[in-house]
Design a protein around this motif. Structure first.
Motif, short mmCIF file in Angstrom:
data_model
loop_
_atom_site.label_atom_id
_atom_site.label_comp_id
_atom_site.label_asym_id
_atom_site.label_seq_id
_atom_site.Cartn_x
_atom_site.Cartn_y
_atom_site.Cartn_z
N TYR A 6 1.35 5.97 6.99
CA TYR A 6 2.36 5.47 7.16
C TYR A 6 2.28 5.07 8.73
CZ TYR A 6 3.84 5.82 2.50
OH TYR A 6 3.93 5.91 0.96
N ARG A 7 2.29 6.11 9.71
CA ARG A 7 2.19 5.96 10.98
C ARG A 7 1.36 4.98 11.81
NH1 ARG A 7 4.01 11.38 11.05
NH2 ARG A 7 1.96 11.82 11.83
N LEU A 12 -4.90 3.50 7.70
CA LEU A 12 -4.66 3.05 6.39
C LEU A 12 -5.62 2.09 5.86
CD1 LEU A 12 -3.07 3.52 3.66
CD2 LEU A 12 -1.45 1.86 4.77
N GLY A 13 -5.77 0.95 6.95
CA GLY A 13 -6.80 -0.16 6.38
C GLY A 13 -8.36 0.24 6.45
N THR A 17 -10.51 0.37 2.73
CA THR A 17 -11.66 -0.64 2.98
C THR A 17 -13.09 0.06 2.75
OG1 THR A 17 -10.94 -1.97 4.89
CG2 THR A 17 -13.43 -1.75 4.81
N LEU A 18 -12.82 1.50 3.07
CA LEU A 18 -14.09 2.44 2.61
C LEU A 18 -14.25 2.74 1.28
CD1 LEU A 18 -14.10 4.94 5.53
CD2 LEU A 18 -15.84 3.30 5.04
#
Length: 360
Positions: A6-7, A12-13, A17-18
């Motif tokens: 979240y931070r 996260l992206g 993607t992986l």
């Protein structure tokens, strides 16, 4: 750990993607088949002893084979059936055996070891695999001309198709159905047999003796041993016609072709027949290796079929009876559709929750 995503939106992206890349990679590289691979744990051994009673079949055929097979510790159970002129032995391996191929090799070796103990009139034991496997492709070669079909021509074409499919990468097994066996007929009238002082049995024995496969010696080396055999096989009809036949009690001989008609043709009655779209046919089926994509294999196979169909004569047809890749693609499309619908529902619910949270 979830707070870390979240931070850090970049992390996260990158993770998402992986996951997507790995998923797409698995989607396009994993094998695709309609049914899972099944480990073969059952087989049958079929032996014929023409004219023998069930008791003779049991003592002369079934028991010698069972004695050899019982020596294998990997065998879990044997079930045998002895009937008039036939012996059937069902073999089942233990569930603890994972690699079954070496075990079945031992089974075939044990069957070969038992052959010398069987009666001379018994057929060679036939090992039959009980492995259900779905065909990846079934193709029918049809005879669409009026009149009786020429199975010799269909058989030759089927052999070529069989070789073509077997040479494709990923092909596991290719089988042929509906192709009657060829036979060579020796036709002689009863009156001619009487004139020559022969019976059908004695004539058959003389013909068989002319094609005897006997050892003519052996060559031994330090590490190998080779058997020598006289080439007495029947390579042509003319050679069969020239077989010397002893007639009468004075030892006179004559050529078989002088007293009988020799011809080659399809076995009658045929043991199996196939029809495709109402036409007499010879059917070829192929299975694909379990670690291969059936859709990729089928694409190459259809190209080869198109080339073969273009070279067929008029009155001959080539029809695809079954193409497993189409069913696999339909099921895969259904799975992808369900995944996309589930993803949209999750995203929709997440957005709805976020909107309500922002409103409150």
């Amino acid at each position: 750990m979830f707070n870390l995503f979240y931070r850090n939106r970049q992390l996260l992206g990158l993770t998402l993607t992986l996951i997507i890349v790995w998923g797409l990679s698995a989607l396009f590289t994993l094998p695709r088949m309609e049914d899972p691979e099944i480990t073969q744990r059952n087989a049958q051994v079929v032996t014929f002893l023409p004219g023998a009673t069930p008791e003779r079949v049991e003592s002369l055929v079934t028991e010698p084979l069972e004695d050899e097979l019982f020596e294998l510790e990997e065998v879990d159970s044997l079930e045998s059936t002895s009937g008039t002129g036939i012996s059937i032995i069902s073999i089942e391996l233990k569930e603890s055996i994972r690699n079954v191929d070496p075990v079945w090799s031992k089974v075939r070796s044990k069957i070969d070891d038992a052959v010398p103990d069987l009666p001379p009139e018994a057929s060679d034991p036939e090992y039959q695999e009980n492995l259900p496997s779905a065909s990846a492709l079934i193709v029918g070669l049809t005879w669409e001309l009026p009149g009786e079909p020429n199975y010799l021509i269909l058989g030759r074409l089927a052999e070529g198709l069989e070789d073509t499919l077997r040479s494709l990468p990923g092909t596991d097994k290719v089988e042929r159905f509906g192709n009657p066996d060829e036979e060579i007929r020796v036709e002689i009238t009863a009156s001619e047999l009487t004139r020559l002082g022969l019976t059908a049995q004695t004539l058959s024995q003389q013909i068989a003796a002319s094609d005897a496969k006997v050892s003519a010696g052996q060559i031994q080396g330090d590490r190998s041993e080779f058997l020598l055999e006289v080439n007495s096989s029947f390579e042509s009809l003319e050679r069969i016609r020239n077989i010397p036949i002893q007639v009468g009690a004075d030892g006179a001989t004559t050529r078989l072709g002088n007293v009988a008609q020799i011809s080659q043709g399809v076995q009658e009655p045929a043991t199996n027949l196939a029809y495709v779209n109402g036409y007499p046919a010879v059917v070829v089926s192929a299975t694909v290796e379990s670690d291969y994509r059936v859709d990729t294999w089928a694409e190459v196979a259809r190209t080869a079929l198109t080339e073969m169909e273009a070279n067929l004569s008029d009155g001959l047809g080539l029809h695809i009876v079954l193409d497993q890749s189409r069913y696999v693609q339909q099921r895969l499309n259904g799975v992808i559709g369900n995944l996309m619908l589930s993803s949209l529902l999750v995203i929709g619910v997440s957005l709805l929750v976020r909107v309500r949270s922002a409103a409150s």
